[in-house]
Design a protein around this motif. Structure first.
Motif, short mmCIF file in Angstrom:
data_model
loop_
_atom_site.label_atom_id
_atom_site.label_comp_id
_atom_site.label_asym_id
_atom_site.label_seq_id
_atom_site.Cartn_x
_atom_site.Cartn_y
_atom_site.Cartn_z
N GLU A 1 0.83 -1.21 0.00
CA GLU A 1 0.00 0.00 0.00
C GLU A 1 0.87 1.26 0.00
OE1 GLU A 1 -2.66 -0.38 3.29
OE2 GLU A 1 -3.90 -1.88 2.30
N ILE A 2 1.83 1.31 -0.93
CA ILE A 2 2.72 2.46 -1.07
C ILE A 2 2.04 3.46 -2.00
CG2 ILE A 2 5.02 3.21 -1.78
CD1 ILE A 2 5.91 0.26 -1.39
N ASP A 3 2.09 4.74 -1.65
CA ASP A 3 1.46 5.74 -2.49
C ASP A 3 2.20 5.84 -3.83
OD1 ASP A 3 3.28 8.42 -2.47
OD2 ASP A 3 3.43 7.38 -0.54
N GLU A 4 1.46 6.25 -4.85
CA GLU A 4 1.99 6.23 -6.22
C GLU A 4 3.20 7.13 -6.40
OE1 GLU A 4 -0.94 6.88 -9.19
OE2 GLU A 4 -2.26 5.27 -8.51
N ASP A 5 3.18 8.32 -5.79
CA ASP A 5 4.29 9.26 -5.97
C ASP A 5 5.59 8.69 -5.38
OD1 ASP A 5 2.61 11.03 -7.21
OD2 ASP A 5 2.24 12.23 -5.41
N THR A 6 5.50 8.12 -4.19
CA THR A 6 6.69 7.53 -3.57
C THR A 6 7.20 6.36 -4.38
OG1 THR A 6 6.00 8.20 -1.34
CG2 THR A 6 7.58 6.38 -1.49
N PHE A 7 6.28 5.52 -4.84
CA PHE A 7 6.70 4.34 -5.59
C PHE A 7 7.30 4.73 -6.94
CE2 PHE A 7 6.20 0.21 -7.75
CZ PHE A 7 6.79 -0.60 -6.77
N MET B 1 10.94 3.47 -8.28
CA MET B 1 11.13 2.79 -9.55
C MET B 1 12.08 3.56 -10.46
SD MET B 1 9.44 -0.02 -9.32
CE MET B 1 8.74 -0.77 -10.79
N ARG B 2 12.09 4.90 -10.35
CA ARG B 2 13.07 5.69 -11.12
C ARG B 2 14.49 5.37 -10.69
NH1 ARG B 2 11.85 11.84 -10.50
NH2 ARG B 2 14.06 11.98 -11.08
N TYR C 1 11.36 9.15 4.20
CA TYR C 1 10.38 8.10 3.95
C TYR C 1 10.64 7.39 2.63
CZ TYR C 1 5.98 5.81 2.85
OH TYR C 1 5.03 4.88 2.49
N GLN C 2 10.94 8.15 1.59
CA GLN C 2 11.22 7.53 0.29
C GLN C 2 12.44 6.62 0.35
OE1 GLN C 2 11.59 11.18 -1.85
NE2 GLN C 2 9.46 11.19 -2.57
#
Length: 234
Positions: free
Chosen positions: A157-163, A167-168, A187-188
């Protein structure tokens, strides 16, 4: 809960809990005993705002370095803050069984950077570790790992912006590890750490453990088969 150094140079704790903490070496929650500290006369002369103390972990006997803020100086005592600051931090651990040496070198240094709060250096070393893994595994495995890590976002349940930042770091710019390297916050970086662990587990550790288990099963199956043959010949 007072922590003081008295005029005889003895460090006294008002509560036993003040000497109990996680050891950065063995990571056990253990009592600590002071083994080296500034002399009382030196403290009264210099009056530093903070002092360093060497404790001994009762679990593994390793030296543990702590820093205390000084609250007050008196003729017969130096009063310290009850909260000590860790000079050393526990190094994040990962089982490197089945991980090739080149990948291990980069990710081991990434763990050291993370443990010391050097998050941008940690990010850079994660990218180098991922790049070394992709060179070793090939493009087909890279695509499979991309899909499997996409599932991690839903499970954790990781938020899209952090994920997207994570991935980048892992999948972008491996010809030049510094290209498009994002700046990460605390956090990131923590999410990147866990995703990298899962990445290397899926890429190497899981496969290695399964292959090892199959070899062991085959060995015992062959051994039982040989015993059956010899038994039937009697």
């Amino acid at each position: 809960m007072n922590v003081v150094i008295d005029s005889t140079g003895v460090m006294l704790f008002g509560d036993e809990r003040a000497t109990t903490r996680n050891c950065p070496h063995c990571q056990a929650l253990s009592r600590m005993n002071p083994t080296a500290l500034p002399t009382f006369d030196e403290l009264l002369l210099q009056k530093p705002r903070t002092i360093g103390v060497v404790m001994r972990c009762n679990a593994c006997n390793a030296p543990v370095f702590l820093r205390y803020a000084v609250r007050a100086y008196a003729s017969n005592r130096v009063e310290l803050s009850p909260q000590a600051f860790d000079v050393e931090r526990p190094i994040e651990k990962f089982s490197f069984n089945y991980v090739p040496e080149g990948v291990e070198t980069f990710f081991r240094e990434a763990l050291i950077c993370y443990s010391h709060g050097q998050l941008q250096a940690f990010t850079s070393m994660c990218r180098r570790a991922a790049g070394a893994a992709f060179v070793d595994l090939g493009n087909s495995t890279k695509l499979r790992l991309f899909d499997s890590l996409a599932d991690v976002r839903e499970m954790a349940e990781i938020d899209e912006d952090t994920f997207a930042v994570v991935m980048r770091v892992i999948f972008t710019g491996h010809n030049d590890p510094q290209v498009d390297l994002p700046f990460v916050d605390t956090y990131q970086a923590a999410v990147l750490l866990e995703v990298m662990k899962d990445f290397l587990y899926q890429a190497y550790v899981r496969k290695g453990r399964l292959q090892h288990a199959m070899k062991v099963r085959r060995f015992f199956a062959d051994e039982r088969g040989d015993r059956s043959i010899f038994g039937s010949q009697k």
